[in-house]
Enzyme design. Sequence first.
Site, PDB file in Angstrom:
ATOM      1  N   HIS A   1      -6.140  -7.170  -0.394  1.00 31.63           N
ATOM      2  CA  HIS A   1      -6.308  -5.742  -0.675  1.00 31.63           C
ATOM      3  C   HIS A   1      -5.588  -5.359  -1.964  1.00 31.63           C
ATOM      4  CE1 HIS A   1      -6.545  -6.142   3.814  1.00 31.63           C
ATOM      5  NE2 HIS A   1      -7.624  -5.411   3.605  1.00 31.63           N
TER       6      HIS A   1
ATOM      7  N   ASP B   1      -2.500 -10.572  -2.132  1.00 32.02           N
ATOM      8  CA  ASP B   1      -3.055 -10.027  -0.886  1.00 32.02           C
ATOM      9  C   ASP B   1      -4.511  -9.633  -1.174  1.00 32.02           C
ATOM     10  OD1 ASP B   1      -1.956  -8.442   1.860  1.00 32.02           O
ATOM     11  OD2 ASP B   1      -3.711  -7.536   0.917  1.00 32.02           O
TER      12      ASP B   1
ATOM     13  N   ASP C   1      -4.139 -12.637   3.547  1.00 30.31           N
ATOM     14  CA  ASP C   1      -5.395 -12.188   4.148  1.00 30.31           C
ATOM     15  C   ASP C   1      -6.614 -12.509   3.284  1.00 30.31           C
ATOM     16  OD1 ASP C   1      -4.502 -10.334   2.333  1.00 30.31           O
ATOM     17  OD2 ASP C   1      -4.406  -8.665   3.748  1.00 30.31           O
TER      18      ASP C   1
ATOM     19  N   HIS D   1       0.824  -1.222   0.000  1.00 25.33           N
ATOM     20  CA  HIS D   1       0.000   0.000   0.000  1.00 25.33           C
ATOM     21  C   HIS D   1       0.858   1.272   0.000  1.00 25.33           C
ATOM     22  CE1 HIS D   1      -3.614  -2.258   0.489  1.00 25.33           C
ATOM     23  NE2 HIS D   1      -3.304  -2.715   1.689  1.00 25.33           N
TER      24      HIS D   1
HETATM   25  N1  Q9C Z   1     -11.975   1.244   7.642  1.00 23.92           N
HETATM   26  C1  Q9C Z   1      -2.469  -5.044   4.352  1.00 23.92           C
HETATM   27  O1  Q9C Z   1      -3.118  -6.092   4.312  1.00 23.92           O
HETATM   28  N2  Q9C Z   1      -8.040  -1.358   6.991  1.00 23.92           N
HETATM   29  N3  Q9C Z   1      -3.021  -3.911   4.729  1.00 23.92           N
HETATM   30  C2  Q9C Z   1      -8.546  -0.081   7.355  1.00 23.92           C
HETATM   31  C3  Q9C Z   1     -10.553   1.260   7.571  1.00 23.92           C
HETATM   32  C4  Q9C Z   1      -6.689  -1.320   6.590  1.00 23.92           C
HETATM   33  C5  Q9C Z   1      -4.410  -3.877   5.096  1.00 23.92           C
HETATM   34  C6  Q9C Z   1     -10.030  -0.140   7.523  1.00 23.92           C
HETATM   35  C7  Q9C Z   1      -6.262  -2.598   5.964  1.00 23.92           C
HETATM   36  C8  Q9C Z   1      -4.820  -2.542   5.534  1.00 23.92           C
HETATM   37  C9  Q9C Z   1      -1.038  -5.022   4.016  1.00 23.92           C
HETATM   38 ZN    ZN Z   2      -4.002  -6.986   2.787  1.00 19.05          ZN
END
Ligand code: Q9C
Ligand code: ZN
Length: 650
Positions: free
Chosen positions: A188, A186, A279, A146
């Site tokens: 995301h 991943d 994940d 990210h």
């Molecule tokens: N409503 C990785 O898996 N979530 N990052 C925030 C806000 C963040 C995930 C939720 C998720 C980040 C590397």
């Molecule tokens: Zn992730």
Amino acid sequence: MPEKPSESNGKVHRKVGLVYDETMCKHDTPDGEAHPERPDRIRVIWEKLQLAGVTQRCVVLGGTKAEDAHLQLVHTKDHVNLVKSSTNKKDYQSDRVASLVNSIYLNGSTSEAAYLAAGSVVEVAEKVAKGELDSGFAIVRPPGHHAEADEAMGFCFFNNVAVAASYLLDERPDLGVKKILVVDWDVHHGNGTQKMFWEDPRVLVFSVHRHEDGGFYPGGDDGSYNMVGEGPGEGFNINVPWEQGRCGDADYLAAWDHILIPVAKEFNPDIILLSAGFDAAIGDPLGGCRVTPYGYSVMLKKLMEFAQGKIVMALEGGYNLDSIAKSSLACVQVLLEDNPIQGSSEAIPFMSTWRVIQAVRKRLCAYWPSLADELPSKLTNQKTPTPIVLTSNSNSEAKDNAHELLDQMSKLNIENHQGDTKVSRSWRSDLSKVDVWYASFGSNMWKPRFLCYIQGGQVEGMTKPCVGSMDKSPPKGITWGTYPNRLFFGRESTNVWGKGGVAFTNPLTNPNDQTHMCLYRITLEQFNDVLFQENGLNVDFASPIFGLTALQLVEKNGSTPLEAALAPWYGNVVCLGREGDVPILTMTCTLSVIEKFASGEVPLSPPAKAYANTLIRGLVEGGIFSEEEAEAYIDNAASKPLYINGASRF
Ligand code: Q9C
Ligand code: ZN
């Protein structure tokens, strides 16, 4: 010159590098508050690999810190300096607001860990490119994908994989790496990596992620399949954005087979960098998907066909400790070319999965001709079942229909239960030729428990073993569906589970009710053996309890009561719809018994702990719910009063 693979006992094996450095565990929340991106993530992976005895078979490397110059290949000088100087901060808690917005946290060790994470991926990538290693896995944190040029976000500080890719291309032309495939599985979207190589045709970035039209983190349009890159990089960015959660092996492998693998063949990378977040794994609290260790192993195996197996895995996300440890082990075993682990991809991709895959192929076929063909409709028309609503929602009407149905049924002598030998000799072979989906909403949602009804045996929580079916072949398919029926628990004890109620479902549909069911594709013969066992009968019956005539009736009418004396528990077979030409059947108590439950004549009763846990396990391992959600679902069903179609009749 690349080294030859090492050899022992005549068996050639591959040199696999592993990076693990305890120092990366020091990055933690400043206040000790719980956070999913926690130090134990990499510890449990390392422990799992050690316990399985694979670390001795790999080349183990300690972490290496990244050089500023390498970080600055993809990050701004300001960003690098900001992360570096974070070491000297006094008050990390004061960053709370900023960090909450951007999903990051910092402490005094963050900078060191971030330098180690990026540097370690660079180190493994360099060794693999040189041929010192065949492949490798950098077990690092904080994650990277990210992180953008000038911004830390999503638990990421430096974009570890992007730094390594740029290092190989820009700093080490001597190693001959000209084309890099980045695969980001991943859950995301890898927004940072996408931006960094947006105009770069040397790096093909492929990301498969939960997107939900921009509703899933990191959100917005960046993860859409329309984002294909620009300028010379046009066509070299591929997004596969899932429209929904709960995607599993079948969905991911469909994306592999129909997008990634054909494109990889055309692109013909010199090396593959894998943004290996776990994940999307089953049980992950953030991802809500359900990829199994077996699924990851197959995805990785398919990538081993390219770039002579030069694969560099870098850990990204993954927040269920057990899932990430198991998935990591499965992947390292693939890198080592161990025997494939057990598993099967029996489920069918979601309809939305085919929709996404077709959209991606269409958007990208101008750049990748192998995506141009239309997918066979035989493939894309395989559907996950959608429920057919059986009865009208109007209360009285529904009841009347049901009663009418019951009357009708009771006048019919559906099957001959008296042991007619002519019937008995052939019923098994006849019914073995017909497939049905058996939809389970009770303990059978947990696959190992259901398999006791097929293969025989006993699992945790059961007080006695099952004999199993005569035909012990495993289910031909497994999938899930949600139906507008009411789940409830009744009676006081059972032979198999001891004290406590067991699950029933009210077959009179009500759009406000939801019962989640696990569907097993089995033969009608096996379905009868399940019915026998559910009703405490022996399986050596001379005739079926639910034969072809009954099947026809249930498909036509929605439900069929079984002979009461034979089926005291689950005396009612209900047709929930069909999938293709295969009917979806479940079993519950008869409508007259439901009325007794609703009136209180027969007691409702919450499930015993062992029994409830089995249901919860089924729902969690099936990827339907997190553990908390599954508990709440069962609690809710067990504690609400039972009304017949929304209104108490009594
Ligand atoms: N409503 C990785 O898996 N979530 N990052 C925030 C806000 C963040 C995930 C939720 C998720 C980040 C590397
Ligand atoms: Zn992730």
